[in-house]
Write an enzyme that holds these catalytic residues in place. Structure first.
Site, PDB file in Angstrom:
ATOM      1  N   ASP A  85       0.830  -1.202   0.000  1.00  0.00           N
ATOM      2  CA  ASP A  85       0.000   0.000   0.000  1.00  0.00           C
ATOM      3  C   ASP A  85       0.869   1.258   0.000  1.00  0.00           C
ATOM      4  O   ASP A  85       0.689   2.167  -0.816  1.00  0.00           O
ATOM      5  CB  ASP A  85      -0.892   0.004   1.244  1.00  0.00           C
ATOM      6  CG  ASP A  85      -2.371  -0.036   0.906  1.00  0.00           C
ATOM      7  OD1 ASP A  85      -2.731   0.365  -0.218  1.00  0.00           O
ATOM      8  OD2 ASP A  85      -3.160  -0.462   1.752  1.00  0.00           O
ATOM      9  N   ILE A 178      -3.907   0.417  -3.265  1.00  0.00           N
ATOM     10  CA  ILE A 178      -4.436  -0.950  -3.378  1.00  0.00           C
ATOM     11  C   ILE A 178      -5.908  -0.882  -3.010  1.00  0.00           C
ATOM     12  O   ILE A 178      -6.274  -0.824  -1.845  1.00  0.00           O
ATOM     13  CB  ILE A 178      -3.710  -1.952  -2.465  1.00  0.00           C
ATOM     14  CG1 ILE A 178      -2.249  -2.101  -2.874  1.00  0.00           C
ATOM     15  CG2 ILE A 178      -4.401  -3.316  -2.542  1.00  0.00           C
ATOM     16  CD1 ILE A 178      -1.479  -3.125  -2.059  1.00  0.00           C
ATOM     17  N   ASP A 179      -6.756  -0.883  -4.019  1.00  0.00           N
ATOM     18  CA  ASP A 179      -8.197  -0.924  -3.789  1.00  0.00           C
ATOM     19  C   ASP A 179      -8.596  -2.391  -3.702  1.00  0.00           C
ATOM     20  O   ASP A 179      -8.322  -3.173  -4.618  1.00  0.00           O
ATOM     21  CB  ASP A 179      -8.932  -0.240  -4.950  1.00  0.00           C
ATOM     22  CG  ASP A 179     -10.427  -0.185  -4.713  1.00  0.00           C
ATOM     23  OD1 ASP A 179     -10.831   0.035  -3.558  1.00  0.00           O
ATOM     24  OD2 ASP A 179     -11.185  -0.377  -5.677  1.00  0.00           O
ATOM     25  N   THR A 181      -8.194  -4.219  -0.365  1.00  0.00           N
ATOM     26  CA  THR A 181      -7.142  -4.741   0.510  1.00  0.00           C
ATOM     27  C   THR A 181      -7.422  -6.185   0.909  1.00  0.00           C
ATOM     28  O   THR A 181      -6.517  -7.032   0.926  1.00  0.00           O
ATOM     29  CB  THR A 181      -7.015  -3.868   1.775  1.00  0.00           C
ATOM     30  OG1 THR A 181      -6.745  -2.523   1.384  1.00  0.00           O
ATOM     31  CG2 THR A 181      -5.905  -4.369   2.666  1.00  0.00           C
ATOM     32  N   HIS A 303     -19.570  -4.243   3.188  1.00  0.00           N
ATOM     33  CA  HIS A 303     -19.511  -3.165   2.210  1.00  0.00           C
ATOM     34  C   HIS A 303     -20.845  -2.942   1.510  1.00  0.00           C
ATOM     35  O   HIS A 303     -21.023  -1.937   0.824  1.00  0.00           O
ATOM     36  CB  HIS A 303     -18.435  -3.453   1.152  1.00  0.00           C
ATOM     37  CG  HIS A 303     -17.041  -3.338   1.682  1.00  0.00           C
ATOM     38  ND1 HIS A 303     -15.944  -3.802   0.977  1.00  0.00           N
ATOM     39  CD2 HIS A 303     -16.562  -2.820   2.842  1.00  0.00           C
ATOM     40  CE1 HIS A 303     -14.855  -3.564   1.684  1.00  0.00           C
ATOM     41  NE2 HIS A 303     -15.208  -2.969   2.811  1.00  0.00           N
ATOM     42  N   LYS A 330     -14.401  -4.483 -10.666  1.00  0.00           N
ATOM     43  CA  LYS A 330     -15.783  -4.662 -11.148  1.00  0.00           C
ATOM     44  C   LYS A 330     -16.113  -3.695 -12.283  1.00  0.00           C
ATOM     45  O   LYS A 330     -16.800  -4.053 -13.240  1.00  0.00           O
ATOM     46  CB  LYS A 330     -16.766  -4.471  -9.988  1.00  0.00           C
ATOM     47  CG  LYS A 330     -16.664  -5.548  -8.910  1.00  0.00           C
ATOM     48  CD  LYS A 330     -17.739  -5.404  -7.847  1.00  0.00           C
ATOM     49  CE  LYS A 330     -17.446  -4.305  -6.861  1.00  0.00           C
ATOM     50  NZ  LYS A 330     -16.294  -4.592  -5.985  1.00  0.00           N
ATOM     51  N   ARG A 344     -24.026  -1.378  -5.009  1.00  0.00           N
ATOM     52  CA  ARG A 344     -23.374  -1.299  -3.698  1.00  0.00           C
ATOM     53  C   ARG A 344     -24.275  -0.520  -2.757  1.00  0.00           C
ATOM     54  O   ARG A 344     -24.592   0.651  -3.013  1.00  0.00           O
ATOM     55  CB  ARG A 344     -22.026  -0.609  -3.860  1.00  0.00           C
ATOM     56  CG  ARG A 344     -21.215  -0.396  -2.570  1.00  0.00           C
ATOM     57  CD  ARG A 344     -19.933   0.323  -2.946  1.00  0.00           C
ATOM     58  NE  ARG A 344     -19.110   0.719  -1.823  1.00  0.00           N
ATOM     59  CZ  ARG A 344     -18.037   0.081  -1.402  1.00  0.00           C
ATOM     60  NH1 ARG A 344     -17.663  -1.034  -2.007  1.00  0.00           N
ATOM     61  NH2 ARG A 344     -17.313   0.533  -0.399  1.00  0.00           N
ATOM     62  N   ASP A 356     -12.276   5.597  -4.024  1.00  0.00           N
ATOM     63  CA  ASP A 356     -12.961   4.307  -4.155  1.00  0.00           C
ATOM     64  C   ASP A 356     -13.682   4.150  -5.485  1.00  0.00           C
ATOM     65  O   ASP A 356     -14.047   3.028  -5.861  1.00  0.00           O
ATOM     66  CB  ASP A 356     -13.994   4.130  -3.029  1.00  0.00           C
ATOM     67  CG  ASP A 356     -13.356   3.913  -1.674  1.00  0.00           C
ATOM     68  OD1 ASP A 356     -12.256   3.337  -1.627  1.00  0.00           O
ATOM     69  OD2 ASP A 356     -13.951   4.335  -0.665  1.00  0.00           O
TER      70      ASP A 356
END
Length: 413
Positions: A85, A178-179, A181, A303, A330, A344, A356
């Site tokens: 990260d 790092i999306d 984690t 999430h 995605k 989401r 994000d």
């Protein structure tokens, strides 16, 4: 800007000229098409994400090697994902400011990076071991790419460039090093997500997805690499075996290319009209009948409300099971037409950060899709580090997106 370390002697000078020339050639090969307003920025962003993807792969390999060992709390604090990260943020920040031609994209308002990490712990006495590991990982990556190594001070400064508050004025780079984690730790999908905002609006995005295959049944590039014929040299297999970069520039479309495929190299069905002329493959969302649609959601239940997403899907005529993937990967999968929608629905008090979704949103939109909050309002990236949106995110091709928003309203979210 992160300072450059001097190299003494004729041998050092010759080496510096060679490595800088090599880096210049690589950066310039990313773009031969003229006319894009953010073309130079896109070249830099693409190369920065390539470097970070290389760094993250090395770190995830170490994580897999350690997964069956007993780790203390301190081991977990200094785990490869923490190192990656911080290292990825350092290398992207440095690259955006120091790769060849980076000066061409620096405007009078200076460099601004909105990112997730900072170096506070690294600068402490307790963080000395972690600091050394981050610096080593960064320099191993740079060394392997023919670029100059950084001092410890330069690495820490590069990380701390990410403290910008963003906003609606000027330009701001937005980075999630790092999306996903948990996906990284779980040896699943993750992404290096980089976007550029201009007056609060995403104008380009790059997603590095090192573990993604668009052909393997499990969407894992490592599966594709293991099962593809060693004698095959087709462009699609080269891409699948290396993971993907998804890139987009405002009003110039969205494209995919293999992370390891040299920028500017030719492929059997490569397209020269890509933004930055990366000779990638143009991608677009697939507007299918709801009966044939597959919607995506996060792996982690914290999430998103998976039960509500299932109700929305069924109310919209989608009967297939959801496809669960970590991170902004995605967006790339849907933009490539390999899935149909992403929903989401986090808890009401959940805070979304601009990193994000910024990169994924513009890639999705340039592929012909629509990305909004759960009320159908366009995402607002202009309010600082947090995303000013309603409760949820919905991304889909236009017709299906309308159906999903209508269903959300009918169900009373």
């Amino acid at each position: 800007m992160v300072g450059k370390k001097a190299s003494g002697g004729r041998g050092g000078q010759r080496k510096r000229v060679r490595t800088q020339a090599s880096a210049t050639a690589k950066a310039q090969s990313v773009s031969r098409m003229k006319g894009g307003r953010y073309e130079a920025d896109l070249r830099l962003a693409t190369e920065a994400v390539r470097l970070a993807s290389k760094l993250c792969r090395a770190s995830q390999l170490q994580l897999r090697e350690n997964e069956n060992t007993n780790q203390t709390k301190r081991d977990k604090l200094e785990s490869p994902v923490t190192v990656a990260d911080l290292g990825a943020q350092a290398i992207v920040s440095w690259a955006l400011q120091n790769l060849p031609n980076s000066g061409a994209v620096t405007r009078n308002d200076g460099f601004s990076l909105v990112a997730e990490e900072d170096s506070d712990f690294l600068r402490s006495e307790e963080g000395a071991d972690l600091r050394n590991r981050v610096v080593d990982l960064v320099n191993n990556t740079l060394r392997g790419s023919g670029l100059k190594e950084l001092t410890e001070a330069e690495v820490l400064l590069a990380i701390d460039e990410g403290r910008s508050e963003g906003g609606s004025d000027r330009r701001h780079w937005v980075l999630d090093p790092i999306d996903g984690t948990r996906g990284f730790v779980g040896n699943r999908q993750y992404a290096i997500a980089l976007a550029l905002l201009d007056e609060g609006e995403p104008v380009l995005g790059v997603l590095g997805c090192p573990n993604l295959s668009l052909e393997a049944e499990d969407l894992d590039a490592r599966t594709a690499a293991a099962t593809s014929s060693s004698e095959s040299s087709s462009s699609s297999q080269q891409e699948d075996g290396s993971g993907y970069l998804f890139v987009a520039e405002k009003r110039r479309g969205a494209y995919k290319v293999g992370i390891e495929i040299e920028a500017g190299s030719s492929g059997s069905d490569a397209e020269s009209g890509a933004p930055g002329d990366i000779l990638g493959h143009r991608i677009s969302v697939d507007e299918v009948d709801p009966n044939d649609a597959v919607y995506m959601e996060s792996v982690e239940t914290k999430h998103s409300d998976h039960a509500f997403a299932r109700k929305v899907a069924e109310n919209s005529g989608i009967n297939k099971d959801s496809l669960k993937l970590d991170s902004q990967v995605k967006y790339g999968v849907i933009a490539s037409g390999k899935a149909s929608a992403f929903m989401r629905f986090p808890d009401l008090d959940y805070k979304e950060w601009i990193w994000d979704h910024a990169a994924g949103a513009i890639i999705m939109e340039e592929a012909g899709g629509v990305v909004t909050d759960s009320e159908g309002k366009k995402l607002d990236f202009s309010k600082g580090r947090t995303l000013n949106n309603g409760n949820g995110i919905v991304a889909a091709p236009p017709k299906l997106h309308r159906k999903l928003i209508e269903s959300i309203k009918a169900l009373g979210r």
